[in-house]
Design a protein around this motif. Structure first.
Motif, PDB file in Angstrom:
ATOM      1  N   PRO A 192       0.795  -1.236   0.000  1.00 49.73           N
ATOM      2  CA  PRO A 192       0.000   0.000   0.000  1.00 49.73           C
ATOM      3  C   PRO A 192       0.823   1.280   0.000  1.00 49.73           C
ATOM      4  N   THR A 193       2.050   1.234   0.518  1.00 47.46           N
ATOM      5  CA  THR A 193       2.844   2.467   0.596  1.00 47.46           C
ATOM      6  C   THR A 193       4.260   2.273   0.056  1.00 47.46           C
ATOM      7  N   ASP A 194       5.103   1.566   0.756  1.00 45.75           N
ATOM      8  CA  ASP A 194       6.511   1.445   0.375  1.00 45.75           C
ATOM      9  C   ASP A 194       6.695   0.395  -0.708  1.00 45.75           C
ATOM     10  N   GLY A 195       7.294   0.807  -1.823  1.00 47.28           N
ATOM     11  CA  GLY A 195       7.528  -0.111  -2.928  1.00 47.28           C
ATOM     12  C   GLY A 195       8.869  -0.813  -2.815  1.00 47.28           C
ATOM     13  N   CYS A 196       9.346  -1.310  -3.944  1.00 50.70           N
ATOM     14  CA  CYS A 196      10.634  -2.021  -4.001  1.00 50.70           C
ATOM     15  C   CYS A 196      11.220  -1.742  -5.386  1.00 50.70           C
ATOM     16  N   PHE A 197      11.904  -0.626  -5.513  1.00 46.41           N
ATOM     17  CA  PHE A 197      12.322  -0.135  -6.818  1.00 46.41           C
ATOM     18  C   PHE A 197      13.201  -1.131  -7.568  1.00 46.41           C
ATOM     19  N   ALA A 198      14.000  -1.911  -6.851  1.00 46.81           N
ATOM     20  CA  ALA A 198      14.881  -2.879  -7.513  1.00 46.81           C
ATOM     21  C   ALA A 198      14.078  -3.970  -8.223  1.00 46.81           C
ATOM     22  N   GLN A 199      12.941  -4.355  -7.650  1.00 49.36           N
ATOM     23  CA  GLN A 199      12.114  -5.403  -8.254  1.00 49.36           C
ATOM     24  C   GLN A 199      11.050  -4.825  -9.193  1.00 49.36           C
ATOM     25  N   ALA A 204       8.625   6.256  -5.897  1.00 49.39           N
ATOM     26  CA  ALA A 204       8.145   6.170  -4.519  1.00 49.39           C
ATOM     27  C   ALA A 204       6.764   6.793  -4.348  1.00 49.39           C
ATOM     28  N   GLY A 205       6.536   7.932  -4.997  1.00 48.01           N
ATOM     29  CA  GLY A 205       5.252   8.609  -4.860  1.00 48.01           C
ATOM     30  C   GLY A 205       4.124   7.972  -5.646  1.00 48.01           C
ATOM     31  N   ASP A 206       4.451   7.037  -6.534  1.00 48.23           N
ATOM     32  CA  ASP A 206       3.421   6.402  -7.361  1.00 48.23           C
ATOM     33  C   ASP A 206       2.948   5.061  -6.809  1.00 48.23           C
ATOM     34  N   VAL A 207       3.610   4.545  -5.778  1.00 48.00           N
ATOM     35  CA  VAL A 207       3.204   3.261  -5.209  1.00 48.00           C
ATOM     36  C   VAL A 207       1.780   3.352  -4.654  1.00 48.00           C
ATOM     37  N   TYR A 209      -0.453   5.523  -5.502  1.00 52.76           N
ATOM     38  CA  TYR A 209      -1.327   5.772  -6.648  1.00 52.76           C
ATOM     39  C   TYR A 209      -1.747   4.456  -7.310  1.00 52.76           C
ATOM     40  N   LEU A 210      -0.782   3.567  -7.564  1.00 47.93           N
ATOM     41  CA  LEU A 210      -1.090   2.294  -8.207  1.00 47.93           C
ATOM     42  C   LEU A 210      -1.880   1.369  -7.291  1.00 47.93           C
ATOM     43  N   HIS A 211      -1.588   1.418  -6.002  1.00 50.29           N
ATOM     44  CA  HIS A 211      -2.339   0.597  -5.053  1.00 50.29           C
ATOM     45  C   HIS A 211      -3.805   1.029  -5.031  1.00 50.29           C
ATOM     46  N   ARG A 212      -4.046   2.324  -5.050  1.00 54.95           N
ATOM     47  CA  ARG A 212      -5.416   2.842  -5.078  1.00 54.95           C
ATOM     48  C   ARG A 212      -6.110   2.473  -6.390  1.00 54.95           C
ATOM     49  N   LEU A 213      -5.354   2.487  -7.493  1.00 56.19           N
ATOM     50  CA  LEU A 213      -5.927   2.119  -8.780  1.00 56.19           C
ATOM     51  C   LEU A 213      -6.360   0.656  -8.771  1.00 56.19           C
ATOM     52  N   GLN A 214      -5.523  -0.217  -8.209  1.00 55.25           N
ATOM     53  CA  GLN A 214      -5.894  -1.621  -8.138  1.00 55.25           C
ATOM     54  C   GLN A 214      -7.067  -1.835  -7.181  1.00 55.25           C
ATOM     55  N   GLN A 215      -7.099  -1.066  -6.113  1.00 53.72           N
ATOM     56  CA  GLN A 215      -8.230  -1.139  -5.194  1.00 53.72           C
ATOM     57  C   GLN A 215      -9.527  -0.799  -5.918  1.00 53.72           C
ATOM     58  N   ARG A 216      -9.491   0.237  -6.762  1.00 58.16           N
ATOM     59  CA  ARG A 216     -10.677   0.611  -7.531  1.00 58.16           C
ATOM     60  C   ARG A 216     -11.044  -0.491  -8.525  1.00 58.16           C
ATOM     61  N   LEU A 217     -10.032  -1.082  -9.182  1.00 57.29           N
ATOM     62  CA  LEU A 217     -10.292  -2.164 -10.122  1.00 57.29           C
ATOM     63  C   LEU A 217     -11.019  -3.314  -9.432  1.00 57.29           C
ATOM     64  N   ASN A 218     -10.525  -3.728  -8.292  1.00 58.07           N
ATOM     65  CA  ASN A 218     -11.166  -4.835  -7.584  1.00 58.07           C
ATOM     66  C   ASN A 218     -12.571  -4.475  -7.127  1.00 58.07           C
ATOM     67  N   GLN A 219     -12.791  -3.220  -6.766  1.00 56.90           N
ATOM     68  CA  GLN A 219     -14.137  -2.810  -6.385  1.00 56.90           C
ATOM     69  C   GLN A 219     -15.079  -2.864  -7.582  1.00 56.90           C
ATOM     70  N   VAL A 220     -14.582  -2.472  -8.740  1.00 54.43           N
ATOM     71  CA  VAL A 220     -15.380  -2.545  -9.963  1.00 54.43           C
ATOM     72  C   VAL A 220     -15.741  -3.998 -10.280  1.00 54.43           C
ATOM     73  N   SER A 239      -3.882 -11.625   0.095  1.00 56.16           N
ATOM     74  CA  SER A 239      -2.613 -11.357  -0.585  1.00 56.16           C
ATOM     75  C   SER A 239      -1.786 -10.255   0.072  1.00 56.16           C
ATOM     76  N   VAL A 240      -2.249  -9.703   1.192  1.00 60.37           N
ATOM     77  CA  VAL A 240      -1.441  -8.721   1.920  1.00 60.37           C
ATOM     78  C   VAL A 240      -0.122  -9.373   2.338  1.00 60.37           C
ATOM     79  N   GLY A 241       0.990  -8.713   2.022  1.00 61.82           N
ATOM     80  CA  GLY A 241       2.298  -9.260   2.367  1.00 61.82           C
ATOM     81  C   GLY A 241       2.855 -10.228   1.340  1.00 61.82           C
ATOM     82  N   HIS A 242       2.142 -10.404   0.220  1.00 63.53           N
ATOM     83  CA  HIS A 242       2.575 -11.369  -0.794  1.00 63.53           C
ATOM     84  C   HIS A 242       2.727 -10.728  -2.167  1.00 63.53           C
ATOM     85  N   SER A 243       2.923  -9.416  -2.201  1.00 60.17           N
ATOM     86  CA  SER A 243       3.046  -8.704  -3.473  1.00 60.17           C
ATOM     87  C   SER A 243       4.403  -8.996  -4.124  1.00 60.17           C
ATOM     88  N   ALA A 244       4.681  -8.301  -5.218  1.00 61.29           N
ATOM     89  CA  ALA A 244       5.959  -8.470  -5.913  1.00 61.29           C
ATOM     90  C   ALA A 244       7.141  -8.019  -5.067  1.00 61.29           C
TER      91      ALA A 244
END
Length: 280
Positions: A192-199, A204-207, A209-220, A239-244
């Motif tokens: 939801p907040t801290d990404g992993c730029f190497a992977q 950093a500021g878009d993590v 944003y993308l999490h919110r976008l996926q949240q909206r997708l799943n709500q749709v 899937s919390v804690g199991h992201s990329a």
């Protein structure tokens, strides 16, 4: 008279036993549940190996996708037409040469439909991943993707994906009126907040944003399922804690790079199957 009564009783007893034994038929004597597996690359298992031998290479359909794992567990008679890149339009139109409309896999005898669908409508998934990764490499500490895309993808989810997916799920119900339709939500790609730029080279500021976008997708997806009478299988909490960004042993989503980037790993497909089985 006594002999006649005895014969009648024996006949009735034999008939009763036949009915009782017929009612106790073993599962092997029963017609298998007829299952159809539809949807996009998350349903097809893109990135997981081996691929289904007799399927189109373009579909990247894996032997270990969640629909096939459900079928193996339940012993269903499976037709798998999931295909990478599929949108809801591909339910009713040929996606590639030799890859017909996915609804052709359904009929009145279909008992169970499993699928994942919606992320490719309006190019939401592809645009978010490609643009945010491209912009992130140039400005890793900022939020360049949010600045460039703004609310555009959120609006597309509401105005394009929601009505298209609702109509698609209703079309599935019409083609397979007796089936239980189970659509699986998308597991978290990023925290939801801290990404992993190497992977995953998302700024950093878009993590967020993308999490919110996926949240909206799943709500749709959930809203479309509710409107069409389908079962929504929520993967958000599981899937919390199991992201990329998770450790490789805990990762359900592959990092960016190569076939299957930001798609469920073999472990991710297994957990999606387990979530469907739990609802069944």
């Amino acid at each position: 008279m006594t002999r006649a009564v005895t014969a009648l009783v024996a006949t009735l007893l034999a008939a009763t036993l036949l009915v009782l034994f017929a009612g106790c038929a073993t599962p092997a004597d029963e017609t298998p549940v007829k299952q159809a597996h539809l949807g996009d690359s998350f349903a097809a298992g893109t990135g997981v190996r081996p691929l289904v031998a007799d399927s189109s290479f373009l579909c990247q359909r894996a032997e270990g996708n969640f629909g096939r794992l459900v079928a193996a567990d339940r012993g269903t008679d499976l037709t798998d037409v999931s295909c990478a890149g599929a949108t809801t339009a591909d339910l009713t139109a040929a996606q590639y040469e030799g890859v017909g409309p996915q609804l052709d896999a359904l009929d009145a005898d279909t008992d169970l439909v499993t699928l994942a669908l919606g992320g490719n409508d309006a190019d939401v998934f592809a645009t978010a991943v490609s643009e945010c990764a491209r912009l992130g490499r140039a400005d890793p500490e900022g939020a360049p993707c949010r600045a460039a895309l703004g609310n555009r993808l959120f609006a597309a989810l509401d105005t394009v994906t929601r009505p298209a997916l609702t109509a698609g799920l209703r079309a599935i119900a019409e083609r397979a009126p007796h089936a239980r339709v189970m659509i699986v939500g998308y597991p978290w790609l990023l925290p939801p907040t801290d990404g992993c730029f190497a992977q995953v080279p998302i700024a950093a500021g878009d993590v967020v944003y993308l999490h919110r976008l996926q949240q909206r997708l799943n709500q749709v997806v959930a809203d479309a399922a509710a409107a069409a009478g389908a079962v929504y299988v929520d993967m958000a909490q599981a899937s919390v804690g199991h992201s990329a960004c998770a450790d490789p042993q805990q990762r359900w989503i592959a990092p960016l790079g190569g076939v299957g980037s930001l798609h469920p790993t073999e472990l991710g497909q297994r957990t999606m199957a387990e979530s469907v089985l739990a609802r069944l």
